[in-house]
Every structure is written in C-alpha cells, then in structure tokens.
Design an enzyme around this catalytic site. Structure first.
Site, short mmCIF file in Angstrom:
data_model
loop_
_atom_site.label_atom_id
_atom_site.label_comp_id
_atom_site.label_asym_id
_atom_site.label_seq_id
_atom_site.Cartn_x
_atom_site.Cartn_y
_atom_site.Cartn_z
N TYR A 1 -1.56 -18.10 0.05
CA TYR A 1 -1.74 -17.79 -1.37
C TYR A 1 -2.61 -18.80 -2.12
O TYR A 1 -3.13 -18.48 -3.19
CB TYR A 1 -0.37 -17.64 -2.06
N PHE B 1 12.72 -12.75 -5.96
CA PHE B 1 12.27 -11.37 -6.18
C PHE B 1 11.22 -11.01 -5.15
O PHE B 1 10.71 -11.87 -4.44
CB PHE B 1 11.72 -11.17 -7.59
#
Length: 397
Positions: free
Chosen positions: A117, A397
């Site tokens: 990322y 999440f």
C-alpha cells in the site's frame, strides 16, 4: 462502479477468494453489508469480475478533535489468476479519485500485506497491542477511581446493538473512525454465524452510557476444569475516564478467570499503572493498525492542530495525486502553500505516517525515509506534530 446487488455480492466473493482464508457470510446477505455506490470492479474483456475494491463513508478524529471526512477502504482484492497485471493499482487510483470528488480528504484501511500500500501513498499511522492481565495478581492501587455502574446487555437484541452504536458516536480520541450501519450489521451477522458466545457490558446509567466492552471466552473445550480460563476483549470503548475505570474493574472482577486479554489496545495504554504489581500486565503483539492516505494534503494538514511555537516547511511529493505535490508552511497559526526552502522533503506516504502523531519525523529520518535539509526544522516538525497520546482506532473493517 458496481450498482447491481448481485454484482456487489460477486465482488465480495472475489475479495474472499483473493484472501483465501477469511470467513464467509451468507451469500444472499453479502450485498447488505456493502454501502451502495462505493464498490468498484475490474472486468477483463469477455471475462467475469476479476478484481474489486470498496469503501464506506466515514470520518476520522484527527489531532485537535475534529471529525474529518474519510473513506474507510476495504475489500481490495484481485483473483489469484489475474494478479501482477496492474488491476489493483487501477482500482485504488479510481477509489482515490472518487474520494477527491466526494470531498473525502483522508482514506484509511487495514492491510493484509505490509508491502503493497505504500506505493499508493498509504503509510502506517497507528499501531495496536494485545494486553494480557493475570487476574490473581491484579490488585488495584489505593486511590484508583471506582468508575460507574456496569450492566450486561444482549448482543442478539437490536435495541442493544443500537445502544452500542449510539455510545460509539462519542469516540473522541485521535485515530478513531466512524462505524457505519453497514459495519454494525456485518459484525452482528458474523457473531451470529460464529460458534463462539459473545458477552457485552455497558458503562453508565440508562440514557447516559459512555462506554462498553465486548468479550468472549477463549478455549472452552476444557473450561469446567481448566486452570487457565481466559476471556478476550475484542472491543473496548471508553469515551470518559470514568468509563475506563468502571469497565476495567468489571473485567478483572469476573469470577473463575485467570487471564483477561484486551486486544486491540493503544500501545500507550498504561493499564499496569493501575495495579500494585505492574508485572501482572504483559503487553505484546504490537502491530500496525491504521494505514492512512492523505487524499487532499492541504485540506488534511489544515484539519488538524499543531503545537506552538515554531514553524516548519514540508516539501511533499505525490506521484499518484500530483496536485498534492508542493511545499507547505505549517505552524500553530495554520497551513499554507509556500515557495520557501523546505526543512524536510518526503513522500506523501511518509507524511501519512507522521500525520496522526504515531511516528516521529526523526524516526523516519533515521531510517533514511525522508530527506532532512535543516536539523532545526526536523526538531520543529516533531514538536508541531507531537501528541500527548498515541493515535488509536480500535476498529477493524
């Protein structure tokens, strides 16, 4: 953009296939856990859906207490038959461009891999730890506040689920993020599918609750005769210090237990300071939590506060969202673009690491990850961005 319910359900299947080992929800309900209008997909000519990325409308508490708009990025995955083709990069770029169009100045995610990322401008902005407390050793020091009333609720009841959601809206610490209705719905569904039993307590009198804890027993196969009965607290929310004390006292008062594990917790939790024997608390399993992306650098820098006195000039480079590239003059009085000579030059991913105060600029400099042009400016930048407490989200999440 995926809009059809079946198509969105298939996107979650793509993500789960890419992740290999994650639990699966009921196929017919999968799309109900996804916010409409926020899922993108990659199709190859003549082929089915092969890649996907999604997000939720959210906010994040930044230093100074503001809740700023962000995208909670999730379910990024490409089928293992179609990796290494640039599909994930195209999906993430598309997401970030949508964030800009929506006015979401930040994006954050939880990373399954630690090496992918940063290329898209994300950096590790907060960390979490597991905290293990040996209950027989855990005696509170004289003077530790009692906290308030604690009561059990039923996680199967919709009214009690809604109560937890209402309590969480008071989350006020740097790094906290919004928990959407989709998040709560998915968590309730996964508990329903699980073979484990979950318990929940809330702190405060009815109508004025200010904290909660959700926990489950660990390794129940030999629970009746076990000498190492443990619970794992997977969600601990205390909006006030009174709630913090009350919930910790409750957890350590449960009969039969030898261990209480709180995971995740902030890396600077200081629970051991409550006890006469600090060795009763063992902090371990420190790991990355929030991967942050500054989508609109100037707006994000302006959204948080800085410590006075002093000022620093940061030169930021952003290869993906090039409008962010530039020099920024930062002080307690505000943030502005500038042509002044920079004190520090850094990639937007490294700025993300320091944005919430979880990483110091000197650490990045020592690792060779930023260029320092003025040592005094480095010191001033660390002072400006410094926080009293480490950032922490606490929401997976």
């Amino acid at each position: 953009m995926l809009t059809d319910a079946q198509e969105i359900g298939r996107s979650l299947e793509v993500f789960l296939t890419a992740m290999v080992g994650l639990p699966r929800a009921d196929a017919e309900k999968q799309h109900t856990f996804m916010e409409p209008g926020r899922t993108v997909g990659a199709y190859l000519p003549g082929e089915r859906l092969v890649g996907t990325a999604s997000s939720f409308t959210s906010w994040m508490v930044v230093p100074g207490g503001r809740k700023v708009p962000q995208a909670a990025v999730t379910d990024v995955g490409v089928l293992p038959t179609h990796t290494r083709r640039g599909l994930a990069s195209a999906l993430v770029r598309n997401q970030l461009e949508q964030c800009l169009a929506r006015g979401e100045i930040l994006a954050s995610l939880r990373a399954s891999e630690a090496t992918i990322y940063e290329r898209w401008g994300f950096g590790i902005a907060s960390a979490v730890a597991a905290v293990e407390i040996t209950v027989p050793q855990a005696q509170f020091r004289a003077g530790v506040p009692k906290g308030g009333d604690v009561r059990l609720i039923d996680l199967r009841e919709r009214a009690d689920q809604d109560l937890l959601a209402r309590i969480y809206t008071g989350a006020n610490w740097a790094g906290a993020i919004d928990r959407s209705s989709y998040w709560w719905r998915a968590k309730a569904h996964m508990r329903h599918l699980s073979q484990e039993h979950f318990y929940a307590v809330v702190h405060g009198i009815p109508g004025h609750e200010d904290g909660f804890a959700i926990y489950k027993p660990e390794d129940t196969t030999a629970w009746f005769r076990s000498k190492d009965r443990s619970i794992v607290v997977g969600d601990f929310v205390a909006n006030t210090s009174r709630a913090h004390f009350g919930l910790i006292r409750y957890l350590l008062s449960i009969d039969l237990l030898q261990r209480v594990v709180l995971d995740p917790m902030p890396v600077d939790h200081s629970l051991e300071k409550l006890l006469t024997d600090e060795r009763a608390v063992n902090t371990h399993a420190v790991r990355d939590e929030t991967w942050l992306r500054l989508v609109d650098v100037q707006a994000a820098l302006r959204a948080r506060t800085y410590r006075a006195p002093g000022e620093a000039v940061l030169e930021v480079r952003d290869e993906l969202l090039r409008e962010n590239t530039g020099r920024y003059l930062i002080s307690a009085q505000g943030v502005a673009r500038t042509d002044r000579r920079p004190d520090i030059t850094l990639d937007v991913s490294q700025l993300a690491c320091a944005y919430l105060g979880g990483t110091r600029f000197w650490q990045l400099a020592q690792a060779g990850r930023i260029a320092v042009h003025d040592d005094g400016g480095l010191t001033r930048a660390d002072h400006l961005f410094g926080l009293r407490r480490a950032p922490f989200s606490g929401t997976m999440f």
